[in-house]
Design a protein around this motif. Structure first.
Motif, PDB file in Angstrom:
ATOM      1  N   GLY A  55      85.503  86.956  82.974  1.00  0.00           N
ATOM      2  CA  GLY A  55      86.632  87.657  82.361  1.00  0.00           C
ATOM      3  C   GLY A  55      87.813  88.045  83.312  1.00  0.00           C
ATOM      4  N   ALA A  56      88.461  88.810  82.884  1.00  0.00           N
ATOM      5  CA  ALA A  56      89.802  89.225  83.522  1.00  0.00           C
ATOM      6  C   ALA A  56      89.561  90.230  84.880  1.00  0.00           C
ATOM      7  CB  ALA A  56      90.821  89.930  82.569  1.00  0.00           C
ATOM      8  N   HIS A  57      88.349  90.781  84.835  1.00  0.00           N
ATOM      9  CA  HIS A  57      87.641  91.562  85.858  1.00  0.00           C
ATOM     10  C   HIS A  57      86.650  90.879  86.594  1.00  0.00           C
ATOM     11  CE1 HIS A  57      90.636  94.490  84.606  1.00  0.00           C
ATOM     12  NE2 HIS A  57      89.917  94.671  83.418  1.00  0.00           N
ATOM     13  N   GLY A  58      86.340  89.589  86.461  1.00  0.00           N
ATOM     14  CA  GLY A  58      85.266  88.857  87.108  1.00  0.00           C
ATOM     15  C   GLY A  58      84.129  88.688  86.131  1.00  0.00           C
ATOM     16  N   ASP A  59      82.975  88.238  86.740  1.00  0.00           N
ATOM     17  CA  ASP A  59      81.677  88.052  85.888  1.00  0.00           C
ATOM     18  C   ASP A  59      81.069  89.432  85.701  1.00  0.00           C
ATOM     19  OD1 ASP A  59      82.088  85.298  85.984  1.00  0.00           O
ATOM     20  OD2 ASP A  59      80.617  84.927  87.610  1.00  0.00           O
ATOM     21  N   ALA A  60      81.036  89.778  84.514  1.00  0.00           N
ATOM     22  CA  ALA A  60      80.585  91.013  84.197  1.00  0.00           C
ATOM     23  C   ALA A  60      80.130  91.065  82.897  1.00  0.00           C
ATOM     24  CB  ALA A  60      81.598  92.156  84.357  1.00  0.00           C
ATOM     25  N   VAL A  61      79.808  92.575  82.256  1.00  0.00           N
ATOM     26  CA  VAL A  61      79.416  93.060  80.976  1.00  0.00           C
ATOM     27  C   VAL A  61      80.811  94.160  80.984  1.00  0.00           C
ATOM     28  CG1 VAL A  61      78.086  94.532  79.605  1.00  0.00           C
ATOM     29  CG2 VAL A  61      76.984  92.698  80.832  1.00  0.00           C
ATOM     30  N   TYR A  62      81.370  93.887  79.822  1.00  0.00           N
ATOM     31  CA  TYR A  62      82.770  94.567  79.419  1.00  0.00           C
ATOM     32  C   TYR A  62      82.351  95.694  78.585  1.00  0.00           C
ATOM     33  CZ  TYR A  62      85.445  91.327  82.153  1.00  0.00           C
ATOM     34  OH  TYR A  62      85.867  90.648  83.455  1.00  0.00           O
ATOM     35  N   LEU A  63      82.785  96.873  78.872  1.00  0.00           N
ATOM     36  CA  LEU A  63      82.311  97.975  77.998  1.00  0.00           C
ATOM     37  C   LEU A  63      83.477  98.832  77.717  1.00  0.00           C
ATOM     38  CD1 LEU A  63      79.145  98.983  79.774  1.00  0.00           C
ATOM     39  CD2 LEU A  63      79.133  97.502  77.569  1.00  0.00           C
ATOM     40  N   SER A  64      83.790  99.723  76.722  1.00  0.00           N
ATOM     41  CA  SER A  64      84.974 100.631  76.656  1.00  0.00           C
ATOM     42  C   SER A  64      84.289 101.941  76.050  1.00  0.00           C
ATOM     43  CB  SER A  64      85.777  99.968  75.778  1.00  0.00           C
ATOM     44  OG  SER A  64      87.010 101.059  75.493  1.00  0.00           O
ATOM     45  N   PRO A  65      84.652 103.082  76.312  1.00  0.00           N
ATOM     46  CA  PRO A  65      84.507 104.221  75.583  1.00  0.00           C
ATOM     47  C   PRO A  65      85.234 104.239  74.210  1.00  0.00           C
ATOM     48  CG  PRO A  65      86.107 104.865  77.209  1.00  0.00           C
ATOM     49  CD  PRO A  65      85.801 103.342  77.334  1.00  0.00           C
ATOM     50  N   SER A  66      86.076 103.374  73.886  1.00  0.00           N
ATOM     51  CA  SER A  66      86.853 103.485  72.535  1.00  0.00           C
ATOM     52  C   SER A  66      86.179 102.304  71.568  1.00  0.00           C
ATOM     53  CB  SER A  66      87.949 102.916  72.746  1.00  0.00           C
ATOM     54  OG  SER A  66      88.811 102.810  71.486  1.00  0.00           O
ATOM     55  N   ILE A  67      85.547 102.908  70.482  1.00  0.00           N
ATOM     56  CA  ILE A  67      85.013 101.897  69.516  1.00  0.00           C
ATOM     57  C   ILE A  67      86.123 100.994  68.775  1.00  0.00           C
ATOM     58  CG2 ILE A  67      85.045 103.510  67.475  1.00  0.00           C
ATOM     59  CD1 ILE A  67      82.472 100.886  68.159  1.00  0.00           C
ATOM     60  N   ARG A  68      87.341 101.716  68.737  1.00  0.00           N
ATOM     61  CA  ARG A  68      88.430 100.855  68.204  1.00  0.00           C
ATOM     62  C   ARG A  68      88.877  99.795  69.167  1.00  0.00           C
ATOM     63  NH1 ARG A  68      93.051 104.431  67.502  1.00  0.00           N
ATOM     64  NH2 ARG A  68      94.000 102.577  66.653  1.00  0.00           N
ATOM     65  N   VAL A 127      86.830  98.222  71.224  1.00  0.00           N
ATOM     66  CA  VAL A 127      86.058  97.029  71.106  1.00  0.00           C
ATOM     67  C   VAL A 127      85.766  96.215  69.935  1.00  0.00           C
ATOM     68  CG1 VAL A 127      84.584  97.941  72.906  1.00  0.00           C
ATOM     69  CG2 VAL A 127      84.029  98.547  70.649  1.00  0.00           C
ATOM     70  N   SER A 128      86.311  96.973  68.832  1.00  0.00           N
ATOM     71  CA  SER A 128      86.273  96.380  67.611  1.00  0.00           C
ATOM     72  C   SER A 128      87.435  95.510  67.119  1.00  0.00           C
ATOM     73  CB  SER A 128      86.004  97.417  66.527  1.00  0.00           C
ATOM     74  OG  SER A 128      87.049  98.204  66.385  1.00  0.00           O
ATOM     75  N   HIS A 129      88.122  95.392  68.281  1.00  0.00           N
ATOM     76  CA  HIS A 129      89.546  94.445  68.059  1.00  0.00           C
ATOM     77  C   HIS A 129      88.719  93.147  68.100  1.00  0.00           C
ATOM     78  CE1 HIS A 129      92.888  91.784  69.139  1.00  0.00           C
ATOM     79  NE2 HIS A 129      93.397  92.688  68.598  1.00  0.00           N
ATOM     80  N   PRO A 130      89.345  92.207  66.920  1.00  0.00           N
ATOM     81  CA  PRO A 130      88.773  90.807  66.772  1.00  0.00           C
ATOM     82  C   PRO A 130      88.687  89.832  67.969  1.00  0.00           C
ATOM     83  CG  PRO A 130      90.442  91.210  64.876  1.00  0.00           C
ATOM     84  CD  PRO A 130      90.512  92.580  66.082  1.00  0.00           C
ATOM     85  N   ARG A 131      89.575  90.170  69.015  1.00  0.00           N
ATOM     86  CA  ARG A 131      89.495  89.433  70.283  1.00  0.00           C
ATOM     87  C   ARG A 131      88.209  89.744  70.859  1.00  0.00           C
ATOM     88  NH1 ARG A 131      93.460  90.187  75.583  1.00  0.00           N
ATOM     89  NH2 ARG A 131      92.391  88.896  76.931  1.00  0.00           N
ATOM     90  N   TYR A 132      87.474  90.790  70.837  1.00  0.00           N
ATOM     91  CA  TYR A 132      86.078  91.372  71.351  1.00  0.00           C
ATOM     92  C   TYR A 132      85.066  91.332  70.216  1.00  0.00           C
ATOM     93  CZ  TYR A 132      89.311  92.838  74.897  1.00  0.00           C
ATOM     94  OH  TYR A 132      90.376  92.822  75.870  1.00  0.00           O
ATOM     95  N   CYS A 133      85.312  91.369  69.131  1.00  0.00           N
ATOM     96  CA  CYS A 133      84.197  91.701  68.140  1.00  0.00           C
ATOM     97  C   CYS A 133      84.671  90.963  66.887  1.00  0.00           C
ATOM     98  CB  CYS A 133      84.007  93.184  67.808  1.00  0.00           C
ATOM     99  SG  CYS A 133      82.755  93.494  66.781  1.00  0.00           S
ATOM    100  N   GLU A 134      84.084  89.536  66.848  1.00  0.00           N
ATOM    101  CA  GLU A 134      84.622  88.865  65.762  1.00  0.00           C
ATOM    102  C   GLU A 134      83.912  89.037  64.581  1.00  0.00           C
ATOM    103  OE1 GLU A 134      84.290  83.881  64.442  1.00  0.00           O
ATOM    104  OE2 GLU A 134      83.467  84.862  66.619  1.00  0.00           O
TER     105      GLU A 134
END
Length: 125
Positions: free
Chosen positions: A16-29, A31-38
């Motif tokens: 991804g944009a920040h390299g090979d990784a697991v991407y997380l966020s403290p914001s449920i809103r 991570v629930s964007h369709p770009r990340y959570c289809e």
């Protein structure tokens, strides 16, 4: 459909944009964007063998609960704990600009656990 595998095995790293990784966020809103959570339309008619569900300890109560959402669009996001010190806070990657989203600075809204692509990040992190 992969919820149980994620819960038991962990999250798989990808590029991804920040390299090979697991991407997380403290914001449920965020991570629930369709770009990340289809979003997926729940269609129980595609479940070919309801009997198989029952044989696998899925009770009628579970089936009835799913039936309430048949035909509706659903998303699945996981809330998880991340061990301090194993992640780094990074800028957003949706080109939202500057400022805050959900009260979180956009400069630190993505939490990244770097590891080679394909690595499973589980309860050790």
């Amino acid at each position: 459909q992969f919820g149980m595998l994620i819960a038991l095995g962990g999250l798989k790293c990808f590029g991804g944009a920040h390299g090979d990784a697991v991407y997380l966020s403290p914001s449920i809103r965020y991570v629930s964007h369709p770009r990340y959570c289809e979003p997926v339309k729940l269609d129980l008619s595609k479940v070919k063998r309801m009997r198989e569900w029952q044989e696998k300890q899925v009770t009628q109560r579970h089936i009835d609960e799913f039936a309430k959402y048949d035909g509706k669009w659903i998303q699945c996001a996981f809330m998880c704990r991340v061990k301090p010190g194993v992640y780094r806070k990074c800028r957003e990657t949706m080109l939202l600009g500057h400022g805050h989203f959900d009260g979180i600075p956009l400069s630190t809204i993505e939490w990244v656990v770097n590891a080679p692509s394909g690595t499973l990040i589980g309860n050790d992190k």
